[in-house]
Design a protein around this motif. Structure first.
Motif, PDB file in Angstrom:
ATOM      1  N   GLN A 155     -14.121  13.027 -28.259  1.00  0.00           N
ATOM      2  CA  GLN A 155     -14.065  14.462 -27.704  1.00  0.00           C
ATOM      3  C   GLN A 155     -14.250  15.723 -28.841  1.00  0.00           C
ATOM      4  OE1 GLN A 155     -10.010  14.853 -26.147  1.00  0.00           O
ATOM      5  NE2 GLN A 155      -9.999  13.134 -25.019  1.00  0.00           N
ATOM      6  N   SER A 156     -15.289  15.169 -29.767  1.00  0.00           N
ATOM      7  CA  SER A 156     -15.979  16.027 -30.673  1.00  0.00           C
ATOM      8  C   SER A 156     -15.998  17.304 -30.132  1.00  0.00           C
ATOM      9  CB  SER A 156     -16.846  15.678 -31.541  1.00  0.00           C
ATOM     10  OG  SER A 156     -16.626  14.252 -31.988  1.00  0.00           O
ATOM     11  N   ALA A 158     -18.046  20.487 -29.107  1.00  0.00           N
ATOM     12  CA  ALA A 158     -19.335  21.007 -29.022  1.00  0.00           C
ATOM     13  C   ALA A 158     -20.005  22.091 -29.464  1.00  0.00           C
ATOM     14  CB  ALA A 158     -19.425  20.953 -27.444  1.00  0.00           C
ATOM     15  N   GLY A 160     -23.136  24.274 -30.073  1.00  0.00           N
ATOM     16  CA  GLY A 160     -24.506  24.358 -29.480  1.00  0.00           C
ATOM     17  C   GLY A 160     -25.742  24.999 -30.697  1.00  0.00           C
ATOM     18  N   SER A 172     -24.920  24.316 -38.383  1.00  0.00           N
ATOM     19  CA  SER A 172     -23.636  23.572 -37.656  1.00  0.00           C
ATOM     20  C   SER A 172     -23.581  22.156 -38.381  1.00  0.00           C
ATOM     21  CB  SER A 172     -24.031  23.441 -36.357  1.00  0.00           C
ATOM     22  OG  SER A 172     -23.905  24.868 -35.452  1.00  0.00           O
ATOM     23  N   ALA A 183     -18.949  16.728 -35.004  1.00  0.00           N
ATOM     24  CA  ALA A 183     -19.340  17.710 -33.987  1.00  0.00           C
ATOM     25  C   ALA A 183     -20.521  17.022 -32.926  1.00  0.00           C
ATOM     26  CB  ALA A 183     -20.052  18.829 -34.585  1.00  0.00           C
ATOM     27  N   LEU A 184     -20.234  17.371 -31.895  1.00  0.00           N
ATOM     28  CA  LEU A 184     -21.411  16.983 -30.966  1.00  0.00           C
ATOM     29  C   LEU A 184     -22.296  18.314 -30.993  1.00  0.00           C
ATOM     30  CD1 LEU A 184     -22.467  15.426 -28.723  1.00  0.00           C
ATOM     31  CD2 LEU A 184     -20.822  16.584 -26.889  1.00  0.00           C
ATOM     32  N   HIS A 185     -23.693  17.920 -31.386  1.00  0.00           N
ATOM     33  CA  HIS A 185     -24.423  18.817 -31.471  1.00  0.00           C
ATOM     34  C   HIS A 185     -25.303  18.999 -30.123  1.00  0.00           C
ATOM     35  CE1 HIS A 185     -23.755  19.635 -35.593  1.00  0.00           C
ATOM     36  NE2 HIS A 185     -23.808  18.530 -35.919  1.00  0.00           N
ATOM     37  N   VAL A 186     -25.265  19.861 -29.317  1.00  0.00           N
ATOM     38  CA  VAL A 186     -25.903  20.231 -28.044  1.00  0.00           C
ATOM     39  C   VAL A 186     -27.066  21.199 -28.218  1.00  0.00           C
ATOM     40  CG1 VAL A 186     -25.498  20.901 -25.661  1.00  0.00           C
ATOM     41  CG2 VAL A 186     -23.680  19.921 -27.066  1.00  0.00           C
ATOM     42  N   TYR A 194     -28.719  28.797 -24.551  1.00  0.00           N
ATOM     43  CA  TYR A 194     -27.635  28.354 -25.353  1.00  0.00           C
ATOM     44  C   TYR A 194     -26.518  29.570 -25.376  1.00  0.00           C
ATOM     45  CZ  TYR A 194     -25.524  28.494 -30.257  1.00  0.00           C
ATOM     46  OH  TYR A 194     -24.610  28.442 -31.300  1.00  0.00           O
ATOM     47  N   GLN A 202     -19.211  26.433 -21.999  1.00  0.00           N
ATOM     48  CA  GLN A 202     -19.684  25.018 -21.801  1.00  0.00           C
ATOM     49  C   GLN A 202     -20.072  24.237 -23.102  1.00  0.00           C
ATOM     50  OE1 GLN A 202     -21.106  27.836 -19.861  1.00  0.00           O
ATOM     51  NE2 GLN A 202     -19.725  26.763 -18.146  1.00  0.00           N
ATOM     52  N   VAL A 203     -20.249  25.293 -24.151  1.00  0.00           N
ATOM     53  CA  VAL A 203     -20.072  24.839 -25.690  1.00  0.00           C
ATOM     54  C   VAL A 203     -18.971  25.625 -26.276  1.00  0.00           C
ATOM     55  CG1 VAL A 203     -22.311  23.511 -26.155  1.00  0.00           C
ATOM     56  CG2 VAL A 203     -22.141  26.082 -26.182  1.00  0.00           C
TER      57      VAL A 203
END
Length: 327
Positions: A155-156, A158, A160, A172, A183-186, A194, A202-203
């Motif tokens: 669940q890192s 997010a 963006g 980031s 981190a979840l890089h989106v 973005y 959403q991020v």
């Protein structure tokens, strides 16, 4: 000293003096026709706006027009490749962003971003703002780091960005490395989508340039926590830098710089450096940059060369360490 050595020395001195005189003469009559300024972006972008603001300021001192030629595509590689292939006579220049030192680490380039160009002068600094969605409890950088560390890896947080390999993505990735969290890089296809998702939650976090962050901050949709450069932003001096917020040495700058083809005569490079330094200090241009959330840099040719070498090396190390890949 033998007669042979005396002759060699005289020949060397004569050649050096001849070269200096030639360079001086070349520089004194330059420019005698318009100068092409190649840009790696479409009209309307920040680089394009900067070039078109500088053009009128420089036409008087140079005595010639700066003719902008937009060459977008391939993350800036097309424009720079054209610059590299151009005659080294000072009549084809380019403005590049800090991505010039990032992109060749991710995509195959036909040139080396340091060895195959002549940096002339750093133009502007482009600080990035670390923002978090308003629903996040973090009120400062250390609280955000603690929050991100507390999340399970699946669940890192997010974070963006407007595309892989952009300065915002690099910032980031550096933030996660220095902060010691996953981190979840989106990656999005551009700043618009973005920014919309960041405002909507959403991020949950990410970096934005001032012009994109300001309306979201004013609307209360996101909260500014830190600045990516070593100096605070004049537009919001109350927001600290990341380097002074427990992440020492943190620096990511979306700078712009002027380059020429490798081998451009020193006299021409120095003339361009001097004229652009003067133009950067024009009150109307300084206001334009400040209103965009940036700052004027300027400096010597050597300063600009050092900037290119440092960022190319540091970004290459970070990209490898963070495992950043091209889209």
């Amino acid at each position: 000293m033998t007669p042979h050595h005396v002759l060699q020395r005289r020949t060397f001195v004569a050649a050096a003096l001849g070269s200096a005189m030639l360079g001086s003469a070349w520089g004194s009559r330059y420019p005698d026709k318009p100068i092409k300024l190649v840009l790696p972006v479409s009209p309307g972008s920040a680089i394009d706006a900067t070039a078109r603001r500088l053009g009128p300021v420089l036409e008087g001192p140079l005595g010639q027009a700066l003719v902008v030629e937009n060459k977008p595509g391939s993350a800036g590689l097309i424009a720079t490749a054209q610059l590299v292939r151009s005659a080294a006579d000072g009549y084809t220049l380019a403005i590049v962003a800090s991505t010039h030192c990032i992109t060749p680490h991710l995509y195959k380039a036909s040139f080396h971003p340091v060895q195959d160009v002549q940096p002339v002068v750093a133009l502007t600094s482009g600080p990035l703002i670390l923002v978090v969605h308003a629903s996040l409890p973090a009120r400062d950088v250390q609280q955000f780091v603690s929050y991100a560390r507390s999340l399970p890896e699946k669940q890192s947080v997010a974070m963006g960005n407007p595309g892989n390999g952009t300065p915002l993505h690099i910032a980031s990735a550096l933030m996660a490395l220095k902060g010691g969290f996953k981190a979840l890089h989106v990656a999005y296809k551009g700043i618009g989508a973005y920014s919309t998702d960041l405002a909507g939650g959403q991020v949950m976090a990410g970096f934005l340039p001032w012009v994109a962050a300001a309306p979201l901050i004013k609307a209360g949709q996101v909260r500014a926590l830190g600045v990516s450069t070593l100096k605070r932003l004049s537009a919001m001096p109350e927001v600290p830098t990341l380097a002074e917020s427990g992440l020492p040495g943190f620096e990511v700058d979306g700078w712009l710089a002027l380059i020429a083809p490798k081998g451009t005569p020193t006299a021409i490079v120095q003339r361009l450096n001097a004229e652009f330094n003067n133009a950067l200090r024009a009150p109307e241009f300084e206001r334009f940059v400040a209103d965009s959330g940036g700052a004027v840099i300027g400096g010597t040719v050597t300063d600009c060369e050092s900037l290119f070498q440092r960022d190319f090396t540091e970004y290459g190390r970070l990209i490898a360490q963070a495992g950043i890949k091209a889209d």
